[in-house]
Design a protein around this motif. Structure first.
Motif, PDB file in Angstrom:
ATOM      1  N   UNK A   1      78.725  63.266  41.259  1.00  0.00           N
ATOM      2  CA  UNK A   1      78.060  63.249  42.559  1.00  0.00           C
ATOM      3  C   UNK A   1      77.440  64.609  42.876  1.00  0.00           C
ATOM      4  N   UNK A   2      78.148  65.691  42.550  1.00  0.00           N
ATOM      5  CA  UNK A   2      77.621  67.040  42.798  1.00  0.00           C
ATOM      6  C   UNK A   2      76.329  67.247  42.020  1.00  0.00           C
ATOM      7  N   UNK A   3      76.335  66.874  40.755  1.00  0.00           N
ATOM      8  CA  UNK A   3      75.150  67.044  39.916  1.00  0.00           C
ATOM      9  C   UNK A   3      73.993  66.207  40.448  1.00  0.00           C
ATOM     10  N   UNK A   4      74.267  64.973  40.856  1.00  0.00           N
ATOM     11  CA  UNK A   4      73.223  64.092  41.361  1.00  0.00           C
ATOM     12  C   UNK A   4      72.593  64.653  42.630  1.00  0.00           C
ATOM     13  N   UNK A   5      73.412  65.079  43.562  1.00  0.00           N
ATOM     14  CA  UNK A   5      72.891  65.614  44.824  1.00  0.00           C
ATOM     15  C   UNK A   5      72.106  66.898  44.599  1.00  0.00           C
ATOM     16  N   UNK A   6      72.601  67.746  43.701  1.00  0.00           N
ATOM     17  CA  UNK A   6      71.902  68.983  43.389  1.00  0.00           C
ATOM     18  C   UNK A   6      70.545  68.693  42.751  1.00  0.00           C
ATOM     19  N   UNK A   7      70.510  67.801  41.765  1.00  0.00           N
ATOM     20  CA  UNK A   7      69.254  67.488  41.091  1.00  0.00           C
ATOM     21  C   UNK A   7      68.247  66.875  42.061  1.00  0.00           C
ATOM     22  N   UNK A   8      68.726  66.057  42.954  1.00  0.00           N
ATOM     23  CA  UNK A   8      67.831  65.446  43.941  1.00  0.00           C
ATOM     24  C   UNK A   8      67.214  66.513  44.843  1.00  0.00           C
ATOM     25  N   UNK A   9      68.008  67.499  45.240  1.00  0.00           N
ATOM     26  CA  UNK A   9      67.489  68.557  46.121  1.00  0.00           C
ATOM     27  C   UNK A   9      66.467  69.433  45.402  1.00  0.00           C
ATOM     28  N   UNK A  10      66.695  69.715  44.111  1.00  0.00           N
ATOM     29  CA  UNK A  10      65.735  70.523  43.355  1.00  0.00           C
ATOM     30  C   UNK A  10      64.460  69.729  43.091  1.00  0.00           C
ATOM     31  N   UNK A  11      64.596  68.453  42.774  1.00  0.00           N
ATOM     32  CA  UNK A  11      63.419  67.614  42.525  1.00  0.00           C
ATOM     33  C   UNK A  11      62.518  67.531  43.744  1.00  0.00           C
ATOM     34  N   UNK A  12      63.080  67.659  44.927  1.00  0.00           N
ATOM     35  CA  UNK A  12      62.280  67.612  46.152  1.00  0.00           C
ATOM     36  C   UNK A  12      61.264  68.739  46.208  1.00  0.00           C
ATOM     37  N   UNK A  13      61.462  69.789  45.418  1.00  0.00           N
ATOM     38  CA  UNK A  13      60.541  70.926  45.406  1.00  0.00           C
ATOM     39  C   UNK A  13      59.311  70.699  44.527  1.00  0.00           C
ATOM     40  N   UNK A  14      59.213  69.537  43.898  1.00  0.00           N
ATOM     41  CA  UNK A  14      58.046  69.245  43.051  1.00  0.00           C
ATOM     42  C   UNK A  14      56.918  68.594  43.826  1.00  0.00           C
ATOM     43  N   UNK A  15      57.046  68.487  45.136  1.00  0.00           N
ATOM     44  CA  UNK A  15      55.982  67.879  45.928  1.00  0.00           C
ATOM     45  C   UNK A  15      55.821  66.393  45.702  1.00  0.00           C
ATOM     46  N   UNK A  16      56.937  65.714  45.404  1.00  0.00           N
ATOM     47  CA  UNK A  16      56.905  64.269  45.228  1.00  0.00           C
ATOM     48  C   UNK A  16      56.553  63.809  43.833  1.00  0.00           C
TER      49      UNK A  16
ATOM     50  N   UNK B   1      58.483  64.139  41.174  1.00  0.00           N
ATOM     51  CA  UNK B   1      59.682  63.749  40.426  1.00  0.00           C
ATOM     52  C   UNK B   1      60.695  63.090  41.345  1.00  0.00           C
ATOM     53  N   UNK B   2      61.198  61.955  40.893  1.00  0.00           N
ATOM     54  CA  UNK B   2      62.294  61.263  41.575  1.00  0.00           C
ATOM     55  C   UNK B   2      63.516  61.266  40.659  1.00  0.00           C
ATOM     56  N   UNK B   3      64.688  61.352  41.246  1.00  0.00           N
ATOM     57  CA  UNK B   3      65.952  61.303  40.509  1.00  0.00           C
ATOM     58  C   UNK B   3      66.664  60.006  40.863  1.00  0.00           C
ATOM     59  N   UNK B   4      67.117  59.262  39.845  1.00  0.00           N
ATOM     60  CA  UNK B   4      67.941  58.083  40.126  1.00  0.00           C
ATOM     61  C   UNK B   4      69.330  58.567  40.545  1.00  0.00           C
ATOM     62  N   UNK B   5      69.652  58.376  41.798  1.00  0.00           N
ATOM     63  CA  UNK B   5      70.883  58.918  42.361  1.00  0.00           C
ATOM     64  C   UNK B   5      72.117  58.218  41.790  1.00  0.00           C
ATOM     65  N   UNK B   6      73.148  59.011  41.569  1.00  0.00           N
ATOM     66  CA  UNK B   6      74.460  58.440  41.227  1.00  0.00           C
ATOM     67  C   UNK B   6      75.083  57.913  42.509  1.00  0.00           C
ATOM     68  N   UNK B   7      75.419  56.630  42.512  1.00  0.00           N
ATOM     69  CA  UNK B   7      76.037  56.018  43.682  1.00  0.00           C
ATOM     70  C   UNK B   7      77.553  56.163  43.650  1.00  0.00           C
ATOM     71  N   UNK B   8      78.130  56.006  42.477  1.00  0.00           N
ATOM     72  CA  UNK B   8      79.572  56.134  42.342  1.00  0.00           C
ATOM     73  C   UNK B   8      79.950  56.304  40.886  1.00  0.00           C
ATOM     74  N   UNK B   9      81.074  56.957  40.649  1.00  0.00           N
ATOM     75  CA  UNK B   9      81.574  57.162  39.281  1.00  0.00           C
ATOM     76  C   UNK B   9      83.091  57.068  39.316  1.00  0.00           C
ATOM     77  N   UNK B  10      83.640  56.440  38.274  1.00  0.00           N
ATOM     78  CA  UNK B  10      85.092  56.263  38.226  1.00  0.00           C
ATOM     79  C   UNK B  10      85.581  56.429  36.791  1.00  0.00           C
ATOM     80  N   UNK B  11      86.712  57.100  36.631  1.00  0.00           N
ATOM     81  CA  UNK B  11      87.389  57.210  35.345  1.00  0.00           C
ATOM     82  C   UNK B  11      88.869  56.944  35.539  1.00  0.00           C
ATOM     83  N   UNK B  12      89.416  56.098  34.697  1.00  0.00           N
ATOM     84  CA  UNK B  12      90.856  55.841  34.717  1.00  0.00           C
ATOM     85  C   UNK B  12      91.554  56.895  33.867  1.00  0.00           C
TER      86      UNK B  12
END
Length: 505
Positions: free
Chosen positions: A273-288, A290-301
């Protein structure tokens, strides 16, 4: 009459049991599959720093490789960016070899036996993939359907279709190029690591359910699973698109497909989630652009063998206008694009603009043809990019700091300030990978790069792209170095500077 290698024979018999209608088509596809894999291997022999090759000598009839033991390999000229099956035979001391596995066996190199087995598997699986293609199919309407048109797998890896541990029936049932619907299993987990929002359909009361690939259930977990939804497998096989524009589900498949074992580390889930949110914020600096497919959820047993990531679909994040479509870059050749040198130049300019912008900010994308998608206008012009699967990006705290951006708390392996490492990550995946494969060869790639770089802002990264050999993963060297972890690299002749690195040395 069955083909000559044991793997080809085994797959022929297995496919005859489950799809007898494919027997003739499979036999007819074998020569082309052998040439496709042999061409990828010859590229590696011609351009990778393999320790048992003493020198490379261009000759009028092609290329001669002098081995350290005195033997001689002779084949055609080796364009490092060509994607066609142009090698039908390589001569080792005058004896011809038309199968990559047989050539490696004859070379007798360290760790060659295991690699030869993978090459045989790659050849046989590729023939099956080609044999099972329908003669006619409607034009795709979604990104997942476009990527299922990519039949030959990785454009440069000799193990482009290697699927060890998969029977013919399993390849037909799970391989995306066969266009199946795959039913996910659901395994309840009493405890684990959860990041983000886990979808409602992945809960059983208070217990999370882990979506599991059926191959993983049968061969690794060896346990029962609840019946989950059906989904469309994507190019990576272990990632699947839920129907009706639903999210994509990345599952663990603990088998070595192409190069890597496709499990999901606990660390990647913890930081997803941290990586996804960070990448999305940096991609916003490309003036539209680049879009990032956001991570909605991740789980590991608490296990790489039992984990999953749910992310939004490319269509969901791309903010599509009427008539626009999203196509994975690896699938562009099967769409009929690039339709012209001008189109390829425009796409190259868009891709480099985005990639270099993020690199300057401090993020190096692994923008190969599977991770990178392009938004096309109704007339097919490239407008914007979409990036998915953030597990292998690299982040530079020093570069981020220069732009006033706080570095995220991510896995140590993602963090580096080494300029060479950052540039290798981007240029090796985007230029020597995605763009080269779309261009299909050095001449077209060089023309597109020359046109694109004239319109890009100057800077040290662009200067490196103009003046230095193009980095590329030494994929065959990596497969022949089982005791060494991590990527290994070579330098390919730069189409912008033709004499910069003859024969990749």
């Amino acid at each position: 009459m069955f083909p000559s290698s044991s793997v080809e024979t085994t797959l022929a018999r297995e496919s005859a049991d489950v799809r007898p209608d494919l027997v003739t088509a499979y036999a007819a596809a074998l020569p082309g599959a052998r040439a496709a894999v042999l061409s990828r291997l010859w590229r590696a022999l011609a351009h990778e720093p393999l320790p048992w090759i003493a020198r490379r000598e261009p000759v009028r009839e092609g290329l001669v490789l002098r081995l350290t033991d005195g033997r001689r390999l002779h084949g055609p000229p080796a364009d490092p960016y060509a994607t066609g099956a142009y090698v039908t035979e390589v001569l080792l001391d005058g004896r011809g070899h038309d199968r990559a596995a047989a050539l490696v066996e004859a070379l007798g190199i360290p760790h060659g036996a295991a690699f030869a087995a993978e090459l045989d598997n790659s050849t046989a699986s590729l023939a099956l993939s080609r044999a099972a293609q329908p003669h006619e199919a409607p034009a795709p309407e979604s990104s997942w359907a476009w990527e299922q048109r990519v039949v030959d797998g990785h454009p440069y890896h000799p193990n482009c279709r290697s699927r060890p541990g998969f029977s013919a029936a399993e390849q037909l049932a799970y391989g995306p190029e066969h266009r199946p619907l795959v039913r996910l299993g659901l395994v309840p987990a009493d405890e684990g690591v959860l990041r983000g929002e886990w979808p409602d359909w992945l809960w059983d009361g208070g217990r999370p359910l882990v979506p599991v690939h059926p191959w993983q259930t049968a061969h690794v977990l060896r346990r029962g699973a609840q019946e989950g939804p059906v989904a469309h497998p994507l190019m990576s096989l272990r990632t699947l698109a839920l129907p009706d524009g639903g999210p994509h589900v990345k599952t663990a498949v603990s088998a070595r497909l192409t190069s890597s074992v496709r499990d999901i580390s606990v660390a990647s889930v913890e930081t997803a989630l941290v990586v996804s949110q960070f990448a999305e914020s940096v991609a916003a600096r490309t003036g539209g652009l680049l879009h990032i497919t956001r991570t909605l959820g991740a789980f590991s047993a608490h296990s790489p063998d039992l984990a999953a990531v749910v992310r939004e679909s490319p269509e969901s994040c791309a903010e599509l206008a009427a008539g626009e479509r999203v196509v994975p870059v690896a699938a562009l050749p099967v769409t009929g694009l690039p339709a012209s040198p001008a189109w390829l130049a425009a796409f190259t300019r868009l891709a480099l603009t985005v990639g270099l912008c993020l690199l300057d900010l401090g993020v190096a994308l692994e923008a190969h043809g599977q991770n990178l998608l392009v938004v096309l206008s109704p007339s097919g012009e490239p407008r914007r990019l979409v990036y998915r699967d953030l597990a292998d990006i690299r982040v530079s705290p020093a570069r981020l700091a220069r732009h006033g951006i706080k570095a995220p708390e991510v896995a140590d392996r993602m963090v580096t300030d080494e300029e060479a490492v950052l540039r290798r990550k981007l240029f090796g995946s985007l230029v020597a990978g995605a763009l080269a494969a779309v261009a299909g060869g050095a001449p077209a790639l060089g023309t597109a790069l020359e046109s694109a770089v004239r319109e890009l802002p100057d800077g040290p990264d662009l200067a490196a792209l103009r003046e230095e050999p193009l980095p590329a993963k030494a994929l065959t060297l990596m497969r022949l170095s089982p005791g060494r972890s991590g990527d290994q690299w070579t330098g390919l002749p730069n189409p912008l500077v033709p004499a910069s690195a003859p024969w990749g040395q």
